[in-house]
Scaffold this active site. Structure first.
Site, short mmCIF file in Angstrom:
data_model
loop_
_atom_site.label_atom_id
_atom_site.label_comp_id
_atom_site.label_asym_id
_atom_site.label_seq_id
_atom_site.Cartn_x
_atom_site.Cartn_y
_atom_site.Cartn_z
N HIS A 10 -8.49 -79.02 -45.58
CA HIS A 10 -7.21 -78.56 -45.04
C HIS A 10 -6.59 -77.47 -45.89
CE1 HIS A 10 -2.97 -78.55 -43.91
NE2 HIS A 10 -3.36 -79.03 -42.76
N GLU A 46 -8.27 -70.32 -50.77
CA GLU A 46 -9.45 -69.50 -50.49
C GLU A 46 -10.68 -70.05 -51.20
OE1 GLU A 46 -8.14 -65.58 -51.63
OE2 GLU A 46 -7.36 -65.21 -49.63
#
Lengths: 122, 186
Positions: A10, A46
């Protein structure tokens, strides 16, 4: 066939929240089941899932198994993650893309919960 | 099995031996409930994972009672699940956060809810367990999940079965789509 594991996570506005997950992914790496293992984030962190998918392909994966590191079958698992994988499939049609079960579906999660309960009772 | 061993230090240091491994100190033990606490989801049917987990943990005896309660969207609420544990005879409730890590919902949202329920049921002992965090079993679970990987035509099976759990939630992503049984698109 060179197989990559893409763990779909998530993501969190607090990056330190990902520490426990990274530790678990390191355990998976250590087992040597997959040629390439990478984490991709849906939000906040990221690499993103599309970036991680591209890295699997760049690493030479012919097959990518994407496992949702999610406890529930909510909208992300049911809708958002399939959409991201369909995009990866369109971008890299020569690679075989598979979507694994979400983490919460596995029976071992019950054993982890039960252990956390026992620890709380000591 | 570890789950049947009394974890209370008072019992474990007692010279009295359990009459049989299947009935350890039954007379002395309080009725224990596990309350699985989770966030909840707007997607109809998403709570089923947790109900199934609760059923499985209760069936195998992780506690006499195992219930599930949600913070948002899904039902029953945390409070309803807590009251259900009490109604079923729980004297001790361990709240197990069904979260990967203890973030805002566990650290900030949960404590006042526990305090309110403790005030309402002062005779019930409450403990809070840790989130799942790191565990070798989670690494095993990832590998298991990868072994059950599906071809693209099955990626939306969960979404396609959600309508059978429809609870008329206006926030459900299927609401107003042709798949929604109650409020399909016009």
């Amino acid at each position: 066939m060179k197989t990559a594991l893409l763990v779909m996570v998530h993501g969190s506005p607090r990056p330190e929240s990902n520490g426990a997950m990274f530790d678990v992914v390191e355990m998976v790496k250590a087992r040597g089941v997959f040629d390439f293992v990478i984490v991709g984030f849906m939000e906040c962190n990221e690499p993103t899932i599309p970036e991680a998918a591209a890295q699997c392909v760049a690493a030479g994966a012919q097959k990518v198994v994407a496992v949702p590191y999610f406890l529930h079958s909510g909208s992300h698992v049911a809708d958002d993650l399939p959409t991201l994988l369909e995009e990866a499939r369109e971008n890299y049609p020569d690679v075989q893309w598979l979507m694994g079960d979400y983490l919460g579906r596995d029976e071992l999660v019950a054993d982890v919960v039960a252990q956390r309960v026992r620890e709380a009772l000591v | 099995m570890a789950g049947h061993v009394p974890t209370n230090a008072h019992y474990s240091h007692s010279p009295i031996r359990s009459p049989s491994p299947s009935r350890p100190f039954k007379l002395f033990r309080v009725t224990h409930a596990i309350l699985l606490f989770s966030h909840g989801s707007v997607l109809c049917g998403a709570g089923e994972t947790l109900f199934e987990l609760a059923r499985r943990m209760e069936a195998r005896g992780d506690a006499t009672i195992v219930e599930a309660g949600f913070l948002n969207y899904s039902e029953p609420t945390f409070e309803e699940a807590f009251e259900k544990c009490v109604a079923r005879g729980a004297q001790k409730i361990t709240i197990a956060p069904y979260f990967l890590v203890a973030g805002y919902f566990v650290k900030v949202s949960l404590p006042p809810k526990i305090a309110a329920m403790s005030e309402k049921f002062p005779n019930v002992q409450v403990k809070v367990a840790e989130a799942l965090k790191t565990h070798q079993f989670l690494a095993d679970a990832i590998v298991n999940c990868a072994n059950r990987a599906l071809e693209p035509e099955k990626w939306r099976d969960i979404l396609n079965t959600a309508p059978q759990f429809c609870r008329d939630n206006p926030q459900c992503p299927l609401n107003g789509t042709p798949q929604c049984p109650l409020r399909p698109s016009k």
